[in-house]
Design an enzyme around this catalytic site. Sequence first.
Site, mmCIF file in Angstrom:
data_model
loop_
_atom_site.group_PDB
_atom_site.id
_atom_site.type_symbol
_atom_site.label_atom_id
_atom_site.label_comp_id
_atom_site.label_asym_id
_atom_site.label_seq_id
_atom_site.Cartn_x
_atom_site.Cartn_y
_atom_site.Cartn_z
ATOM 1 N N ASP A 158 0.848 -1.190 0.000
ATOM 2 C CA ASP A 158 0.000 0.000 0.000
ATOM 3 C C ASP A 158 0.888 1.247 0.000
ATOM 4 O OD1 ASP A 158 -2.986 0.975 0.643
ATOM 5 O OD2 ASP A 158 -1.566 2.229 1.764
ATOM 6 N N ILE A 159 0.548 2.226 -0.838
ATOM 7 C CA ILE A 159 1.330 3.461 -0.924
ATOM 8 C C ILE A 159 1.049 4.313 0.312
ATOM 9 C CG2 ILE A 159 1.805 5.522 -2.304
ATOM 10 C CD1 ILE A 159 0.696 3.983 -4.731
ATOM 11 N N GLU B 213 -4.999 2.314 -4.062
ATOM 12 C CA GLU B 213 -3.538 2.401 -4.013
ATOM 13 C C GLU B 213 -2.912 1.129 -3.478
ATOM 14 O OE1 GLU B 213 -4.918 4.592 -0.199
ATOM 15 O OE2 GLU B 213 -5.651 4.285 -2.231
#
Length: 329
Positions: free
Chosen positions: A206-207, A249
């Site tokens: 996950d960003i 994301e």
Amino acid sequence: MAQKNLQDSSPSHCPEAAQTLMALMHAQGEVARLTEREQLFNTLLASVNAVLWAFDWETRRVLYVSPAYERIFGRSADLLLADCNQWRDSIHPDDLDYAERSLAEVLDKGAVEDREYRIIAADGQVRWLSDKCFINRQAEPGQPVIIVGFAEDITHKKQMETELHRLATTDALTQSSNRHHFFECAHREFAHARQQGEPLSFLMLDIDDFKTINDTYGHQEGDNVLQRIAESGRAALRRRDLFGRIGGEEFAAVFPGCTPQMALQVAERLHRQIQQLSFNHEGRTFGITVSQGLTSLSASDENVEDLFSRADAAMYQAKREGKNRIVTA
């Protein structure tokens, strides 16, 4: 006296001559009609975008090939009639064994209507053929075994199928696997690992602070970040690994045949590549970080969802511990 003899020998006074003349005229008419039919037949064959062919199985000789052969294969029909290997040598190397085996099946089945294979035309282009073939059942016992076929160029159809499959399985923005396709493949890899007793690892990514990126630099720059993450995934992962965007994301990866130690090495390589990414927006430069959760197949796992759940929990633990890290579970 001479004039009388000449009149007596004219067709009207000589039935045999009249009959011969009529027969010649009839024959000429038949020849004209046959020629007209042959010209019509050849015109029809020339307009068909498929190759009609006839092959003598015992002598390995091509007996007939229609004009479309030269258009589709880009090769001389005369050379093919002299040497049947001209066709064989045009078949894509990866499809040659199948093409030969499926042709031989016609001897037992009488007909093979689902043959599809690729050829490499003289200009180097790869084309797909749908090549239906049938054995001549009208031949008398002891007569040659003649196989006739109809090879249609289906390249455009195959290209459309490939494009439709790409659209159905690929995330439009990042060109990586979409969620549905990713988990479909992950289920297959899970089943294979269980059956073969092989290791399997699952990664969630996950960003960090992605909303801040969108709010600060705009959604277009956010899309650019997602695309660069996908590129990093394709570069860092092994050829057999699965990589996909499964949420806004969020990305995920499956490492078939990968021990926990090997999977961690791949995850670390991906982590380093992402840390090296640099973005520039209106003169402002920024970088990004990601949080990853990594887990491996255990004896108690019943399906791929068990791995997904464990990797997802590890990823959120990485968030809680300060982000920009890999947590294994």
